[in-house]
Design a protein around this motif. Structure first.
Motif, PDB file in Angstrom:
ATOM      1  N   HIS A 100     -13.215  32.739  29.623  1.00  0.00           N
ATOM      2  CA  HIS A 100     -11.744  32.451  29.044  1.00  0.00           C
ATOM      3  C   HIS A 100     -12.085  32.754  27.638  1.00  0.00           C
ATOM      4  N   LEU A 103     -10.662  36.217  26.365  1.00  0.00           N
ATOM      5  CA  LEU A 103      -9.466  36.650  26.305  1.00  0.00           C
ATOM      6  C   LEU A 103      -8.826  36.316  25.064  1.00  0.00           C
ATOM      7  N   ARG A 104      -9.642  35.502  24.217  1.00  0.00           N
ATOM      8  CA  ARG A 104      -8.955  35.298  22.907  1.00  0.00           C
ATOM      9  C   ARG A 104      -9.952  35.752  21.771  1.00  0.00           C
ATOM     10  N   VAL A 122      -9.325  43.775  28.971  1.00  0.00           N
ATOM     11  CA  VAL A 122      -8.613  42.368  28.582  1.00  0.00           C
ATOM     12  C   VAL A 122      -7.533  43.104  27.736  1.00  0.00           C
ATOM     13  N   LYS A 126      -3.317  42.743  28.474  1.00  0.00           N
ATOM     14  CA  LYS A 126      -2.479  42.189  27.496  1.00  0.00           C
ATOM     15  C   LYS A 126      -1.428  42.980  27.374  1.00  0.00           C
ATOM     16  N   MET A 264      -5.812  39.397  37.209  1.00  0.00           N
ATOM     17  CA  MET A 264      -6.737  38.663  36.403  1.00  0.00           C
ATOM     18  C   MET A 264      -8.041  38.475  36.869  1.00  0.00           C
ATOM     19  N   VAL A 268     -12.153  33.652  35.087  1.00  0.00           N
ATOM     20  CA  VAL A 268     -11.490  32.986  34.453  1.00  0.00           C
ATOM     21  C   VAL A 268     -11.100  31.813  35.226  1.00  0.00           C
ATOM     22  N   SER A 273      -6.935  29.087  32.405  1.00  0.00           N
ATOM     23  CA  SER A 273      -6.459  30.550  32.657  1.00  0.00           C
ATOM     24  C   SER A 273      -4.969  30.701  31.777  1.00  0.00           C
ATOM     25  N   TRP A 275      -4.542  31.466  29.198  1.00  0.00           N
ATOM     26  CA  TRP A 275      -4.744  32.638  27.908  1.00  0.00           C
ATOM     27  C   TRP A 275      -4.839  33.732  28.662  1.00  0.00           C
ATOM     28  N   SER A 276      -4.655  33.764  29.966  1.00  0.00           N
ATOM     29  CA  SER A 276      -4.657  35.214  30.736  1.00  0.00           C
ATOM     30  C   SER A 276      -3.361  35.456  31.300  1.00  0.00           C
ATOM     31  N   THR A 277      -3.236  36.542  31.966  1.00  0.00           N
ATOM     32  CA  THR A 277      -1.832  36.741  32.561  1.00  0.00           C
ATOM     33  C   THR A 277      -1.178  35.565  33.377  1.00  0.00           C
ATOM     34  N   LEU A 295      -3.515  32.716  21.201  1.00  0.00           N
ATOM     35  CA  LEU A 295      -4.664  32.982  21.293  1.00  0.00           C
ATOM     36  C   LEU A 295      -5.488  33.198  20.086  1.00  0.00           C
TER      37      LEU A 295
END
Ligand code: F6P
Length: 547
Positions: A100, A103-104, A122, A126, A264, A268, A273, A275-277, A295
């Motif tokens: 995870h 993702l940031r 990623v 995004k 996704m 993750v 999650s 932070w993801s879709t 993020l």
């Protein structure tokens, strides 16, 4: 099979030393420590960006802290942290990486799963999510009767609900004109109440499920789709239903168009999650700019955690303090009290993160363990909590280390409300540590002109033993950035505790069992013939079927 260090913590020298230290120090109060340790307040405070973290009000001497830091070193925490951030398959029982944090990430270095750098993927996903969100927010995306979308409904459960719901609520101040709703429970009344409030012509439904096999989510999505089709044509599904999942085949079978799918990755975990879709509802409700700030804040906390020395490392320190109470003082639970209504659901969100991750009784060798793991987490917003369960924290028989989280600035101009709010927070931590002595109680009662007999009778009830531990996180302001950092802080605390307890934090076999059992009982409720169960279960099934 392990990619993490593998140590029985109780066999480490530092653990044994901590046991001894506990015996030697257990009668020393926090106030004693303030007397004996020079500069305790400054030494037990970490200031990082907008965060001021004071852990001085703990039953934690300099020596104890040094031993806890030794424990982290002996458990090879730095090596574990590198494995975590660099895509090692540390979710061993599911053979997955835990990323995870990718993702940031600031994208400055590649992060590989196997030999595939995931950063470009990623960023591409995004970007797709942001373009979509802008279309919805601007009104360019139309519903089936040509009207713009004004309502979004997230259909998901567990990690596909709690994180997005908590963050959307926490960032309400930054919200736009879209009204977000969340449907999670398989109980049909949950979505039926919602359907009374929404208009199919202007609502977008997000079906969010990492696996796309979860009973609750599929049942709710199916019923809501049926309801939608009572007023809209089949062709309108494409304008009103989108999906977030790793399971593209199942989404197709459900009837959601390929163009409306946000993928996704299996690296993750559900509870990590948002932070993801999976955070699409957040992105829609507050817009891509604020989502990006969320993020960024989490990414900044990631770098703090990865690169700061343990003695200055906020997640590591909070994890070690929690282990001290959990494993040496026998504390069974921890409270989390955010002093803002915006974060009223942070404790519920962290319950999944912490208890689903570290509620494990088998170590990384598959052996049952004989020491305590996962802490029980509970809490509510302050000051409400003060009028609910604080009595027990102040005067009850249980030891409940408590995190107080407050913000210096309010978001609206609120006159002196913020001073009132934060004075409560500060006063509570002071009272929990200092308590109230018999002498003070007697003096106070004397001022009320009470007889000596009444004073004698009342005094024991009004004495506060104090010495009750707290951490205070005073943060400048509830911004998306600071919220991202705060959530990431607790995610990393979970990681550190999992490493030290020598367990796997990223699977959840206990919850999977519930999914299997519910299906078996469901077939008993729906069919004539009943499967073999224990007498109590059989009686419950029969009782239900008789109605
Ligand atoms: O509650 C168990 C769990 O597996 C969680 O870990 C997960 O967040 C939730 O179910 C929902 O799963 P999914 O996103 O696959 O529907």
């Amino acid at each position: 099979m392990t990619t993490l260090p593998n140590h029985n913590p109780t066999q480490l020298a530092a653990w044994k030393a901590l046991k001894k230290q506990f015996d030697e120090q257990k009668e020393t109060t926090i106030l004693d420590l303030f007397e004996s340790e020079t500069d305790r307040q400054a030494k037990c405070t970490v200031i990082w960006e907008d965060f001021y973290v004071d852990y001085s009000k703990n039953r934690l001497s300099e020596k104890t802290l040094a031993l806890l830091l030794d424990l982290a070193a002996q458990a090879e925490l730095p090596r574990a942290i590198e494995a975590y951030f660099t895509g090692a398959r540390i979710n061993v029982t599911e053979d997955r990486a835990v990323l995870h944090t990718a993702l940031r990430s600031d994208g400055k270095e590649p992060i590989s799963v196997g030999d595939h750098n995931v950063i470009p993927d990623v960023n591409a996903v995004k970007e797709e999510m942001y373009v979509f969100a802008e279309k919805i927010i601007s009104g360019a995306w139309k519903g089936y009767t040509g009207k713009a979308i004004d309502t979004i409904v997230n259909i998901g459960i567990g990690g596909s609900d709690l994180g997005p719901a908590m963050v959307t609520e926490a960032l309400e101040f930054y919200g736009n004109h879209l009204t977000p709703y969340f449907v999670s429970n398989v109980e049909g009344d949950h979505h039926k109440e919602l359907l009374k409030k929404i208009d199919p012509e202007t609502t977008l439904f997000l079906v969010v499920s990492k696996t796309f096999t979860t009973q609750e989510t599929l049942a709710n999505a199916t019923s809501i789709r049926q309801w939608f089709l009572t007023s809209a044509p089949e062709s309108a599904i494409a304008q009103h239903f989108v999906a977030v999942s790793t399971n593209l085949e199942k989404i197709k079978a459900f009837g959601i168009a390929a163009d409306n799918v946000f993928p996704m990755n299996d690296w993750v975990g559900g509870r990590f999650s948002l932070w993801s879709t999976v955070g699409l509802s957040i992105c829609l409700a507050v817009g891509p700019k604020h989502f990006e700030e969320l993020l960024e804040g989490a990414g900044a906390m990631d770098r703090h955690f990865r690169h700061s020395p343990a003695e200055q490392n906020i997640p590591t320190l909070l994890a070690l303090i929690s282990i001290w109470y959990n494993n040496f003082w026998g504390a069974e639970s921890e409270a989390i009290v955010p002093y803002t209504q915006y974060l009223r659901n942070l404790p519920a969100y962290l319950q999944q993160g912490i208890m689903e991750s570290n509620g494990k009784g088998v170590d990384r060798n598959g052996q049952p363990i004989d020491y305590q793991t996962g802490t029980i987490i509970w809490g509510a917003s302050g000051t409400n909590a003060q009028h609910a369960f604080f009595q027990l924290i102040h005067q009850g028989t249980k030891l409940i280390p408590t995190d107080f989280i407050g913000f210096k600035e309010s978001l609206h101009d609120t006159g002196d409300h913020q001073e009132k709010l934060i004075s409560n927070l500060i006063a509570q931590t002071e009272a929990l540590m200092c308590g109230k002595t018999e002498k003070t109680v007697r003096e106070e009662l004397k001022k009320n002109d009470l007889s000596p007999k009444t004073i004698d009778q009342l005094t024991p009830f009004k004495v506060f033993s104090g010495n009750r531990p707290t951490n205070t996180l005073l943060i400048n302001k509830l911004t998306p950035y600071n919220l991202g950092a705060l959530i990431a802080l607790y995610e990393h605390k979970i990681f550190v505790q999992g490493v030290l307890w020598n367990i796997y934090s990223y699977d959840q076999w206990g919850v999977e069992l519930g999914k299997q059992l519910a299906n078996s009982v469901l077939s008993d409720l729906q069919n004539e013939k009943i499967n073999q169960h224990d007498p109590s279960t059989t009686a419950l099934i029969n009782r239900y079927k008789k109605h």
